[in-house]
Design a protein around this motif. Structure first.
Motif, PDB file in Angstrom:
ATOM      1  N   UNK A 147       6.102  56.263  39.797  1.00 49.36           N
ATOM      2  CA  UNK A 147       5.040  56.634  40.947  1.00 49.36           C
ATOM      3  C   UNK A 147       3.687  56.499  40.178  1.00 49.36           C
ATOM      4  N   UNK A 148       2.683  56.637  40.993  1.00 51.63           N
ATOM      5  CA  UNK A 148       1.267  56.384  40.285  1.00 51.63           C
ATOM      6  C   UNK A 148       1.033  57.571  39.480  1.00 51.63           C
ATOM      7  N   UNK A 149      -0.147  57.400  38.566  1.00 53.75           N
ATOM      8  CA  UNK A 149      -0.469  58.607  37.651  1.00 53.75           C
ATOM      9  C   UNK A 149      -0.761  59.875  38.491  1.00 53.75           C
ATOM     10  N   UNK A 196      -9.917  67.485  37.039  1.00 55.41           N
ATOM     11  CA  UNK A 196     -10.823  66.584  36.168  1.00 55.41           C
ATOM     12  C   UNK A 196     -10.606  65.208  36.701  1.00 55.41           C
ATOM     13  N   UNK A 197      -9.512  64.704  37.042  1.00 60.97           N
ATOM     14  CA  UNK A 197      -9.025  63.498  37.452  1.00 60.97           C
ATOM     15  C   UNK A 197     -10.130  62.841  38.537  1.00 60.97           C
ATOM     16  N   UNK A 198     -10.669  63.675  39.504  1.00 61.06           N
ATOM     17  CA  UNK A 198     -11.673  63.377  40.442  1.00 61.06           C
ATOM     18  C   UNK A 198     -12.971  63.431  40.146  1.00 61.06           C
ATOM     19  N   UNK A 199     -13.246  63.544  38.749  1.00 60.30           N
ATOM     20  CA  UNK A 199     -14.894  63.872  38.490  1.00 60.30           C
ATOM     21  C   UNK A 199     -15.444  62.606  37.964  1.00 60.30           C
ATOM     22  N   UNK A 229      -6.229  56.393  40.773  1.00 60.80           N
ATOM     23  CA  UNK A 229      -7.314  57.128  41.233  1.00 60.80           C
ATOM     24  C   UNK A 229      -7.875  56.597  42.568  1.00 60.80           C
ATOM     25  N   UNK A 230      -7.901  55.183  42.885  1.00 62.93           N
ATOM     26  CA  UNK A 230      -7.858  54.637  44.083  1.00 62.93           C
ATOM     27  C   UNK A 230      -6.796  55.236  45.144  1.00 62.93           C
ATOM     28  N   UNK A 239      -0.608  51.486  49.683  1.00 57.29           N
ATOM     29  CA  UNK A 239      -0.885  51.131  48.076  1.00 57.29           C
ATOM     30  C   UNK A 239       0.133  51.723  47.177  1.00 57.29           C
ATOM     31  N   UNK A 240       0.382  53.048  47.494  1.00 57.09           N
ATOM     32  CA  UNK A 240       1.248  54.001  46.726  1.00 57.09           C
ATOM     33  C   UNK A 240       2.677  53.149  46.545  1.00 57.09           C
ATOM     34  N   UNK A 241       3.158  52.897  47.631  1.00 59.61           N
ATOM     35  CA  UNK A 241       4.597  52.267  47.865  1.00 59.61           C
ATOM     36  C   UNK A 241       4.485  50.952  47.355  1.00 59.61           C
ATOM     37  N   UNK A 242       3.323  50.160  47.511  1.00 54.08           N
ATOM     38  CA  UNK A 242       3.352  49.001  46.925  1.00 54.08           C
ATOM     39  C   UNK A 242       3.289  49.075  45.379  1.00 54.08           C
TER      40      UNK A 242
END
Length: 388
Positions: A147-149, A196-199, A229-230, A239-242
């Motif tokens: 998966x994505x981070x 914090x990931x979104x800051x 993040x995107x 995009x996640x599945x890709x």
């Protein structure tokens, strides 16, 4: 004309009722059961599932998240069948870091690591889920994330990169990320602010790191975090599945030649079209298996009644609603669960009869029956508990 419309409407109602009665009969005729007794699953349903798992190299389990019973189910499977690889719904870095830490012979260091970083483990911050990872590591099963981070993994990855970097400036930045991430998370779970990931500060620090002379490993990790993040900020499911399909290609030899277990949300494990539309990684694995003259096995496991857990500590658990909720479309199966036994529905057999007898079912139900080999319904579920 009015009489004609009335007749047509009545015929439609009669036909639909007949189809539903046929479907109920069909479901009941393709059901087996099993139960959990004296720390073991027993029954025809369990034997059928185990037999099917032994026959397939790629076994895909699509779950409804946050129940105690599902990691128990998978742990019992692993007592009977060894898997070379366990593919799970976390990122590659989190999976690798946890596995490497659990392989450490120093028990005190392992305990400290779990205590300090378990809130960044995503699904594996849940005790039974984490116990499952520990078990796989002890039996030499590789833990692989596709998966994505995840939005809580920034601190964990910074911890890992801090051990690997050789530059004072990058060490300083990684330490700041670890500290800031912990502060933001502690506020977030009390309902104050976001991770914090979104800051903006986090993105600035990633850009700082990118401008320095860092290793290829660090560069790739930062690129993956920025891509993730995107995915989060644009809410791009495509995009996640890709991204997950791209990561699968890094393990194509394992998927083609070894014994693999996949555990993801049920929407990802469908071997045909996903409930959300398009084709997810379950379909991708099915195609890879087919290209190797084999078939993958797709299981869906959900609860009927009980309490569902939550992704973060502090959030309120909620009672399952299979009557009016998202899983309402599976009511023909839920209605067949009238005892405390786990029910196993042979979807392949049901699919054949639906097609042969031209039984009409809803779109969601059709996609599920086409996309999975077995549906397992747990009559009563309990919410998953956290490590701390």
């Amino acid at each position: 004309m009015k009489l004609l419309f009335t007749i047509i409407a009545c015929v439609g109602i009669i036909t639909n009722t007949f189809s539903q009665n046929e479907l109920v009969s069909l479901i009941n005729n393709n059901t087996t059961t099993f139960n959990y007794h004296q720390n073991k699953f027993k029954g025809d349903g369990w034997n059928n599932i185990l037999s099917a798992i032994r026959e397939h190299d790629n076994v895909l389990i699509g779950e409804d998240h946050f129940f105690e019973e599902i990691p128990l189910f998978i742990s019992q499977i692993s007592n009977e069948v060894h898997f070379d690889n366990f593919f799970c719904e976390i990122d590659a870095y989190t999976a690798s870091i946890i596995q490497q830490q659990l392989l450490n012979k120093d028990v005190k260091k392992v305990t400290n690591f779990i205590s300090n970083y378990n809130t960044s483990f995503s699904f594996y911050a849940l005790k039974k889920e984490f116990d499952l990872l520990q078990k796989f590591v002890s039996t030499k099963t590789n833990i692989i994330g596709l998966d994505q981070v995840t939005l809580t993994a920034d601190r964990l990855i910074a911890f890992d990169l801090l051990q690997k970097t050789t530059h004072n400036k990058t060490q300083e930045i990684y330490k700041e990320i670890i500290t800031n991430s912990k502060k933001h998370f502690d506020l977030f779970i009390t309902g104050k602010g976001s991770p914090y990931f979104f800051t903006n500060d986090f993105i600035k620090k990633l850009q700082q790191l990118d401008s320095l002379q860092i290793s290829d490993y660090e560069k790739k990790a930062i690129d993956n975090i920025l891509l993730s993040h995107k995915i989060y900020t644009t809410q791009s499911h495509q995009l996640r599945i890709q991204h997950m399909k791209h990561n699968i290609l890094n393990h194509i030899q394992k998927i083609s030649k070894q014994k693999n277990l996949f555990k993801y949300g049920a929407i990802h494990m469908n071997k045909s079209e996903s409930l959300l539309g398009g084709f997810d990684i379950g379909n991708f694995i099915a195609n890879i298996s087919e290209a190797n003259y084999k078939k993958s096995l797709h299981l869906m496991i959900i609860g009927k009644d009980g309490i569902q857990g939550v992704p973060f500590k502090g959030m309120k658990t909620q009672k399952l609603n299979t009557t009016n909720g998202e899983l309402q479309y599976l009511s023909p199966f839920f209605n067949s669960v009238t005892s405390d036994e786990w029910h196993v529905f042979k979807l392949n057999e049901i699919k054949k009869s639906i097609k042969k007898n031209n039984i009409q079912v809803g779109k969601k139900l059709e996609k599920t029956i086409n996309g999975f080999d077995y549906l397992i319904v747990i009559p009563n579920v309990n919410p998953a508990k956290f490590l701390n």
